[in-house]
Design a protein around this motif. Structure first.
Motif, PDB file in Angstrom:
ATOM      1  N   HIS A 346       0.813  -1.214   0.000  1.00  0.00           N
ATOM      2  CA  HIS A 346       0.000   0.000   0.000  1.00  0.00           C
ATOM      3  C   HIS A 346       0.846   1.263   0.000  1.00  0.00           C
ATOM      4  O   HIS A 346       0.325   2.357  -0.144  1.00  0.00           O
ATOM      5  N   SER A 348       2.880   4.500  -0.636  1.00  0.00           N
ATOM      6  CA  SER A 348       2.865   5.391  -1.802  1.00  0.00           C
ATOM      7  C   SER A 348       4.264   5.599  -2.379  1.00  0.00           C
ATOM      8  O   SER A 348       4.407   6.153  -3.458  1.00  0.00           O
ATOM      9  N   LYS A 351       5.038   4.614  -6.009  1.00  0.00           N
ATOM     10  CA  LYS A 351       4.712   5.403  -7.189  1.00  0.00           C
ATOM     11  C   LYS A 351       5.896   6.288  -7.518  1.00  0.00           C
ATOM     12  O   LYS A 351       6.336   7.075  -6.700  1.00  0.00           O
ATOM     13  N   GLU A 353       7.313   9.454  -9.273  1.00  0.00           N
ATOM     14  CA  GLU A 353       6.642  10.698  -9.667  1.00  0.00           C
ATOM     15  C   GLU A 353       7.436  11.535 -10.654  1.00  0.00           C
ATOM     16  O   GLU A 353       7.011  12.611 -11.002  1.00  0.00           O
ATOM     17  N   HIS A 359       3.544   2.955 -11.210  1.00  0.00           N
ATOM     18  CA  HIS A 359       3.308   2.427  -9.876  1.00  0.00           C
ATOM     19  C   HIS A 359       3.898   1.024  -9.825  1.00  0.00           C
ATOM     20  O   HIS A 359       3.423   0.126 -10.521  1.00  0.00           O
ATOM     21  N   SER A 383      -3.934  -1.450   0.068  1.00  0.00           N
ATOM     22  CA  SER A 383      -4.501  -0.314  -0.652  1.00  0.00           C
ATOM     23  C   SER A 383      -5.952  -0.659  -0.970  1.00  0.00           C
ATOM     24  O   SER A 383      -6.321  -1.835  -1.051  1.00  0.00           O
ATOM     25  N   ARG A 595      -7.254  10.254  -1.889  1.00  0.00           N
ATOM     26  CA  ARG A 595      -6.724   9.130  -1.117  1.00  0.00           C
ATOM     27  C   ARG A 595      -6.339   9.539   0.309  1.00  0.00           C
ATOM     28  O   ARG A 595      -5.694   8.775   1.017  1.00  0.00           O
ATOM     29  N   ARG A 599      -4.749   7.014   3.120  1.00  0.00           N
ATOM     30  CA  ARG A 599      -3.348   7.154   3.512  1.00  0.00           C
ATOM     31  C   ARG A 599      -3.219   7.430   5.012  1.00  0.00           C
ATOM     32  O   ARG A 599      -2.337   6.904   5.680  1.00  0.00           O
ATOM     33  N   ASP A 748      -3.020   7.020 -13.475  1.00  0.00           N
ATOM     34  CA  ASP A 748      -3.284   6.556 -12.107  1.00  0.00           C
ATOM     35  C   ASP A 748      -2.514   7.392 -11.082  1.00  0.00           C
ATOM     36  O   ASP A 748      -1.688   6.865 -10.331  1.00  0.00           O
ATOM     37  N   VAL A 750      -1.165   9.367  -7.902  1.00  0.00           N
ATOM     38  CA  VAL A 750      -1.269   9.109  -6.474  1.00  0.00           C
ATOM     39  C   VAL A 750      -1.209  10.429  -5.719  1.00  0.00           C
ATOM     40  O   VAL A 750      -1.844  10.640  -4.717  1.00  0.00           O
ATOM     41  N   SER A 751      -0.409  11.357  -6.247  1.00  0.00           N
ATOM     42  CA  SER A 751      -0.281  12.660  -5.611  1.00  0.00           C
ATOM     43  C   SER A 751      -1.092  13.684  -6.398  1.00  0.00           C
ATOM     44  O   SER A 751      -1.104  13.659  -7.634  1.00  0.00           O
TER      45      SER A 751
END
Ligand code: ZN
Ligand code: ZN
Length: 753
Positions: A346, A348, A351, A353, A359, A383, A595, A599, A748, A750-751
């Motif tokens: 799960h 982060s 990922k 960036e 991911h 996750s 998220r 998180r 997708d 994440v941030s």
């Protein structure tokens, strides 16, 4: 996107293959030469075509040196080009040489193609991740050792005799090892070399990792663990599968997935264990060694270039059995990969960036599917995506119910900051301080968790209201007192702390607003003047090695109060830790990130779970302004299922992942009008599509980073829609990227900052 044509990878070894005396077939002299397409690790999607010299034998996957412009660089033969453009044929250049390295296997090339197409990253950039075998490193530095060969020295001392006793076994050791083991200084050794008692010799290069033994120390399992271990073993060699290994902290997840690793080992196949970089601690490596006799090979950003190169070659040559590594280990050229484990799936940190936005957990499933091998995802707080896949049966779930050794989870209480908060300017509520006092009196450890580095997140002038902000970013400067600097957490800008206000010149007028870990240390020291306190924060530990030492000191009980950022949340085991105080449980909620709840839940659950792992009387305190928030209630009640059920329902209602798909386009420019203007033109080029909604452009939450103004477009689509394909079509219609403007695609995301 700017074209990067620099050669980023240089070869380690080049051999020009000459095959002399081959009988020439004169009849074929006029035949067209063979042409191959070569992918080069630069920011380009297409392959370059080269002619293959007659005497060179090449197959897809081979690593080659090819001319590019005025230089030469390393590339990978991707395919034969059966239909070269006849007009180009004369101008094509020859492949310069073939590298003496194993070819990239079809499975890895297919994976590179897949990742490139899915993430819309140039194929060359994805291939580059598989080609991190190192630059021109020069000859390997020789390792020298010493050995006892000559007669004893004329003058014997106690130190000298210790060295001679040590070396009496006839084995060679490095000077430093010998000095350490015999408790003497290096000069004693040098003296014995000068006397002719010791001989200097060359040692073979240290191997990247020695062969692990699958039956070195088979653990003593509980019934549930033994069953889960056997199930995982059964999945190795049984084609593609994804298993969620789901169990609370201390349930023995690691030892259970080691069973799958042991099975792959026994079958002579390689395994990769992915971990969030920070979790790759000495403790994990030691646990591996305790099970298999040796440490695994490591792969992360702190490897020296030489070790990186040697590891790459050893993995490609099949000499390494297990790699424990950060996300990029997924792209290594394994000779025969048989198992992928994603620990803390799960997290982060999986990922990436920048560069290729991918991911690693999702890509691990893709690589497993291509290679037809099992993938194990391990987590105590999966996750939401993985949890949904497990609930719907797409992933198989293996649940580990008990804590290792039968110990219980900590009792957690919420402290309502609106009613039971600390006095003004302080951050530890009286109830938490009282619990800390009791813990310290019992000679146990307490942890204060605050996910904020530095002393205070904002500094302002009491006289005129001036606030220190970053000149490059839309962010306050964070006061770092240990460093005596004000620092920007987005671009790294820093400035010394000033004696007086730059606006109104008042002196001693600065007020620190809000807490950081350094300020918390001040408060803890005032509350408990005799306690030994350690602050663990990523900006305070210089190297991974240093961090491993600090974690060891804590585990050995040399610290009473630990004050830490999320560094402390990851996979360490502190046997004497029985109290965890979460200073600001609300931090991370309420920031507009879809998220955020997930998180926060994962982080708080993980941190609270640090307490009482051995004694069974762990306590956790959550300081929060929102004790009724579903995240806080789930943690206090220890009810993980309730959290997932609420969160999954919310995602389903709003069509957020995994019930819908997201992609974001981040457009940045040197000034606001150019970035915004371009973002608008890109937005208006979006092809109409019933199941896609394009939102924005909107200013990014952190509008300016490193002097670049940022705008976001968000594409929200239905679940099974080919969003990558849609984006490709969109970008083809979009205006050409203007000077100074950048466009980044994040599938997708994440941030959302
Ligand atoms: Zn002022
Ligand atoms: Zn900045």
């Amino acid at each position: 996107m700017s074209l990067d044509t620099r050669c980023v990878i240089a070869p380690l070894r080049v051999s020009f293959i000459n095959m002399p005396n081959r009988p020439q077939d004169h009849g074929k002299k006029t035949m067209a030469k063979r042409i191959v397409d070569v992918v080069i690790p630069v920011a380009l999607d297409h392959a370059y075509s080269y002619r293959v010299p007659d005497e060179m034998e090449l197959a897809p996957g081979d690593l080659v040196r090819v001319p590019l412009g005025t230089r030469e660089c390393t590339g990978v033969v991707w395919a034969d080009n059966a239909t070269p453009n006849p007009r180009l044929d004369n101008r094509l250049r020859d492949v310069a040489g073939k590298l003496d390295a194993p070819a990239l296997r079809p499975e890895l090339r297919k994976f590179v193609d897949w990742v490139s197409a899915y993430t819309l990253s140039p194929r060359g950039m994805v291939a580059r991740m598989a080609l991190r075998m190192g630059e021109h490193l020069g000859p390997e530095r020789l390792r020298t050792g010493i050995r006892l060969t000559g007669p004893p020295p004329e003058r014997m001392t106690a130190a000298r005799s210790r060295v001679m006793n040590l070396l009496a076994d006839g084995l060679a050791r490095s000077k430093r090892e010998a000095a350490r083991e015999a408790c003497v200084s290096i000069s004693v050794i040098d003296g014995l070399i000068d006397e002719g008692t010791l001989e200097v010799l060359e040692l073979p290069a240290e191997s990247v990792a020695s062969a692990p033994d699958p039956v070195y120390a088979v653990p003593d399992f509980t019934a549930a663990q033994a069953e889960a271990g056997a199930t995982l073993r059964g999945r190795v060699g049984d084609g593609f599968s994804v298993t969620l290994l789901d169990g609370v902290t201390g349930s023995g997840k690691t030892e259970v997935y080691f069973e799958a690793v042991a099975e792959a080992m026994a079958r002579g196949r390689q395994s990769v264990i992915l971990m969030p970089e920070i979790a790759l601690t000495g403790q994990f490596l030691d646990r591996f060694a305790a099970r298999f006799g040796v440490r695994p090979a490591e792969w992360h950003s702190e490897l020296s270039p030489r070790l990186r190169s040697r590891t790459w070659h050893a993995v490609a040559g099949g000499e390494v059995s297990v790699v424990a590594g950060a996300r990029s280990a997924l792209f290594l050229p394994y000779a025969d990969l048989g198992l992928i484990v994603v620990d803390e799936e799960h997290d982060s940190a999986y990922k990436q960036e920048d560069g290729v936005h991918y991911h690693a957990r999702d890509m691990a499933v893709v690589r497993g599917h291509i290679a037809k091998i099992p993938v194990v995802l391990a987590s105590a707080t999966p996750s939401v995506e993985t949890e949904v896949n497990a609930r719907r049966g797409r992933y198989r779930r293996l649940h580990l119910p008990e804590r290792f050794g039968g110990v219980h989870l900590p009792t957690v209480e919420a402290i309502d900051l609106t009613r039971q908060g600390p006095p003004r300017g302080r951050f530890v509520a009286p109830r938490l301080a009282e619990a800390m006092k009791v813990t310290l009196e019992r000679e146990e450890q307490a942890l204060l968790f605050l996910n904020r580095r530095g002393y205070a997140p904002l500094t302002l002038c009491r006289s005129c209201g001036f606030r220190f902000s970053c000149p490059n970013c839309d962010a306050w400067l964070v006061d770092h007192r240990f460093r005596r600097q004000l620092v920007c957490h987005h671009c790294g800008f820093f400035t010394p702390r000033l004696p007086s206000c730059p606006k109104c010149q008042a002196s001693d007028s600065f007020v620190a607003c809000g807490p950081g870990v350094e300020r918390l240390e001040e408060e803890a020291a005032a509350l408990f003047p005799n306690a030994r306190i350690m602050v663990l924060s990523s900006d305070l530990v210089a190297t991974a090695e240093r961090m491993r030492e600090e974690l060891k000191e804590i585990a050995e009980g040399e610290v009473d109060i630990i004050i830490g950022t999320q560094l402390v949340a990851k996979g360490h085991h502190f046997p004497n830790l029985n109290l965890v105080g979460i200073v600001d449980a609300d931090l991370g909620l309420n920031n507009g990130d879809p998220r955020a709840a997930e998180r926060t839940f994962q982080l708080l659950h993980q941190v609270a779970g640090r307490a009482g792992r051995e004694t069974g009387r762990g306590r956790g305190y959550l300081q929060t302004h929102q004790p009724d928030h579903p995240v806080m209630r789930a943690i206090v009640a220890g009810d993980r299922e309730a959290f997932y059920t609420t969160e999954i329902a919310a995602r389903e209602r709003t069509r957020y992942p995994p019930f819908g798909r997201l992609a974001s386009l981040v457009i940045s420019g040197p000034d606001r009008p150019s970035a915004e203007g371009f973002a608008r033109r890109v937005a208006s080029a979006a092809p109409p599509e019933e199941v896609v909604r394009v939102l924005g452009p909107a200013e990014a939450p952190i509008t300016v980073i490193r002097g670049r103004h940022r705008f976001r477009l968000l594409a929200k689509a239905e679940k099974n829609f080919d969003l990558s394909g849609y984006l490709r079509g969109w970008l083809r219609r979009a205006p050409k990227v203007e000077a100074g403007v950048r466009l980044e695609v994040d599938i997708d995301p994440v941030s959302f900052l």
